[in-house]
Design an enzyme around this catalytic site. Sequence first.
Site, PDB file in Angstrom:
ATOM      1  CE1 TYR A   1      -2.905  -3.139   0.536  1.00  0.00           C
ATOM      2  CE2 TYR A   1      -3.580  -2.263   2.648  1.00  0.00           C
ATOM      3  CZ  TYR A   1      -3.683  -3.227   1.670  1.00  0.00           C
ATOM      4  OH  TYR A   1      -4.551  -4.257   1.829  1.00  0.00           O
TER       5      TYR A   1
ATOM      6  CG  HIS B   1      -0.477  -8.648   0.912  1.00  0.00           C
ATOM      7  ND1 HIS B   1      -0.128  -7.335   0.731  1.00  0.00           N
ATOM      8  CD2 HIS B   1      -1.799  -8.702   0.593  1.00  0.00           C
ATOM      9  CE1 HIS B   1      -1.172  -6.629   0.329  1.00  0.00           C
ATOM     10  NE2 HIS B   1      -2.201  -7.445   0.230  1.00  0.00           N
TER      11      HIS B   1
END
Length: 278
Positions: free
Chosen positions: A52, A110
Amino acid sequence: MTLDIPQITLNDGHTFAEVGLGTYKLAGDDGIAAIRSGIETGYRVLDTAVNYDNEREVGEAVRTADVDRDEIIVTTKIPGRHHGYDEAIASGRESNGTIGLGRIDLLLIHWPNPSVDKYVDTFRGMLALRDEGVVRSVGVSNFTVPMLERLIDESGVTPAVNQVELHPYFPQGELRAFHAEHGIRTESWSPLARRSDLLAEPLVAQLAHDHGVTPTQLVVRWHVQLGSTPIPKSADPARQRENADVFGFELSDIDVKRLSNLERGRLWGADPNTHEEM
């Protein structure tokens, strides 16, 4: 007035909130302000990731918010390019430095990256970080039942959390049942089914009207009653409050099942490497 979002206890004894704040695309000074607004609204679980590119902003928002740091649960994630034992340790240490709060409260893989097949070694590296005190809780994201079974068998540790795509169009019944059996907390990304007509569904609209809430609140409440922590994202303070203000009403078991039966198969528009939410 700050919302009181209830807490649950993870399988490692640490607390976790029933609703969290997604932070994808919340970057720069505006991102810091938006995340700080979420904290002031009452959010105590903040979800970020290396991918991000806003770990610094999340840390700065926590440091500058008028809330005790120990009340906040900062989650970040090891990206696929950092898989491997040594790589995971280096990635976690780097994230901890970037966030700058002294520890990572929850570190996730992730994406399992099955073609590389290093997620077990990656998890072992995360456990080493936990032993060092760099990380408090460890978990995964986007793992299937067979992947979880292998991870538990080979590492000897059950992850605290599995963060997955979950919404009424994709209720993940089999996976949630496995989580419940093994004490893994389900966490929902894309909880409002991004790029879909979920919030305009007649059933959603009718139930929201019946309870005097918005369609968004109805869907978030559905997540809560499933035993999952949704992490809707918003930079708008009013929307942040709306998304988390779901503890003043309750759905019947029948209505939870009716919403779960909206399933239409997986929505391929969502990107598991970003976990972009509404």
